[in-house]
Structure formats: C-alpha cells, structure tokens
Design a protein around this motif. Structure first.
Motif, mmCIF file in Angstrom:
data_model
loop_
_atom_site.group_PDB
_atom_site.id
_atom_site.type_symbol
_atom_site.label_atom_id
_atom_site.label_comp_id
_atom_site.label_asym_id
_atom_site.label_seq_id
_atom_site.Cartn_x
_atom_site.Cartn_y
_atom_site.Cartn_z
ATOM 1 N N VAL A 93 3.361 10.271 -7.401
ATOM 2 C CA VAL A 93 4.191 10.637 -8.554
ATOM 3 C C VAL A 93 3.318 10.853 -9.778
ATOM 4 N N ILE A 94 2.373 9.941 -10.027
ATOM 5 C CA ILE A 94 1.518 10.060 -11.217
ATOM 6 C C ILE A 94 0.639 11.298 -11.128
ATOM 7 N N ILE A 95 -0.047 11.471 -10.012
ATOM 8 C CA ILE A 95 -1.018 12.558 -9.888
ATOM 9 C C ILE A 95 -0.336 13.921 -9.783
ATOM 10 N N ASN A 96 0.655 14.010 -8.918
ATOM 11 C CA ASN A 96 1.261 15.331 -8.680
ATOM 12 C C ASN A 96 2.343 15.679 -9.691
ATOM 13 N N ASP A 97 3.258 14.753 -9.974
ATOM 14 C CA ASP A 97 4.388 15.080 -10.833
ATOM 15 C C ASP A 97 4.047 14.971 -12.321
ATOM 16 N N MET A 127 0.824 -1.210 0.000
ATOM 17 C CA MET A 127 0.000 0.000 0.000
ATOM 18 C C MET A 127 0.862 1.265 0.000
ATOM 19 N N ASN A 128 1.955 1.244 0.754
ATOM 20 C CA ASN A 128 2.849 2.405 0.770
ATOM 21 C C ASN A 128 3.464 2.646 -0.606
ATOM 22 N N ASN A 129 3.857 1.571 -1.287
ATOM 23 C CA ASN A 129 4.423 1.705 -2.632
ATOM 24 C C ASN A 129 3.375 2.236 -3.618
ATOM 25 N N LEU A 130 2.140 1.709 -3.540
ATOM 26 C CA LEU A 130 1.069 2.214 -4.405
ATOM 27 C C LEU A 130 0.800 3.691 -4.121
ATOM 28 N N HIS A 131 0.800 4.041 -2.862
ATOM 29 C CA HIS A 131 0.591 5.438 -2.461
ATOM 30 C C HIS A 131 1.655 6.336 -3.091
ATOM 31 N N ASP A 168 -2.475 14.962 0.331
ATOM 32 C CA ASP A 168 -2.736 13.574 0.725
ATOM 33 C C ASP A 168 -4.236 13.378 0.987
ATOM 34 N N LYS A 169 -4.860 14.351 1.612
ATOM 35 C CA LYS A 169 -6.306 14.274 1.901
ATOM 36 C C LYS A 169 -7.119 14.283 0.613
ATOM 37 N N ASP A 170 -6.714 15.103 -0.360
ATOM 38 C CA ASP A 170 -7.406 15.134 -1.647
ATOM 39 C C ASP A 170 -7.340 13.768 -2.330
ATOM 40 N N MET A 171 -6.144 13.180 -2.312
ATOM 41 C CA MET A 171 -5.984 11.870 -2.953
ATOM 42 C C MET A 171 -6.824 10.817 -2.252
ATOM 43 N N HIS A 172 -6.840 10.825 -0.921
ATOM 44 C CA HIS A 172 -7.664 9.861 -0.187
ATOM 45 C C HIS A 172 -9.138 10.042 -0.533
#
Length: 142
Positions: A21-25, A12-16, A33-37
């Motif tokens: 990286v995908i969403i932000n970078d 889960m940490n690796n997926l996070h 982090d709250k938005d992604m959750h």
C-alpha cells in the motif's frame, strides 16, 4: 511451535500488505512483488551487514575477539539450522515440529562450546603460569 510460526507468518503477511500500500498506492512506484523483495531484502541485508561489521570490528580488538565472532556466527547458523529442521519436519510430517527440540539443540551447542571455552581457559592459564615461572628463573640466573 507451529502456532508461533503461523503467528510470525501472519505478521510478515501484514507487513507485506502494508508495504504494498505504501510503495504502490501512496508513493505510486508500481513495484512488482519481485522488485519489493529485491529492495527490501537488500536494505535489510545491508543494515544487518553494517551492524555485524561494527560488532565484529569492536570484538576483534580484544584478545578473545575472534573466538567471540566465530561463536556468534556459529550461533546464528545454528538458529537457522535448528528451525529449518523443525520446519522441514512439519512440512514432510517426518517427526514432530517442536519448539523445545530447537531450544534443546541450541543448548547442546552452547554447552559444548562452554566446555571448549573452559578447556581453552585452562590451557591459557597453564601457559601463563609456565611463562611466569620461566621469567622468574631467568631473573635468578642473572
């Protein structure tokens, strides 16, 4: 069981990290982090809801469908409960966190449900036999 949970946590940490990286970078959305959750868990919840809804709708067309739906819902609840208890034991050090305990607890539910199902089948068969007997008696009276 502790090793299994640690392995799942690592996944889960690796997926996070990959999602960050995908969403932000890559996409440049700069989500917190709250938005992604919010979005990821919302999406997972809606996909799960759709799958459960379709399965429930399909099962409901059978005469024992509501029993199957209730069994599956309760089984899901029991999975969450037994693993929550085992995790709580590990966190508080009150008891031993063991995967076998969780499995045995689930088997307890399944075994008692099968006893219930057997009793229900027995009563349904007896009721069916009485209906057939009554119908034959009605035919003889005519």
């Amino acid at each position: 069981m502790k090793e299994g949970i640690l392995f799942l946590v690592e996944i889960m940490n690796n997926l996070h990290d990959i999602l960050i990286v995908i969403i932000n970078d890559i996409l440049g959305l700069q989500m917190t982090d709250k938005d992604m959750h919010f979005w990821i868990m919302g999406f997972i919840g809606m996909v799960t809801f759709a799958a459960v809804y379709m399965i429930s709708k399909w099962l409901s067309q059978f005469s024992i469908g509501i029993h199957l739906i209730a069994f599956l819902y309760t089984l899901t609840f029991m999975f969450v409960l037994v693993f929550a208890i085992e995790i709580q034991q590990a966190i508080t050090s009150r008891g031993n966190m063991e995967f076998a305990d969780a499995i045995v607890g689930l088997w307890g539910y399944i075994a008692l449900f099968l006893v219930y199902a057997g009793i229900m089948v027995f009563f349904i068969l007896v009721k069916s036999l009485f209906k057939k007997g009554k119908n034959k008696k009605d035919e003889l009276d005519v």
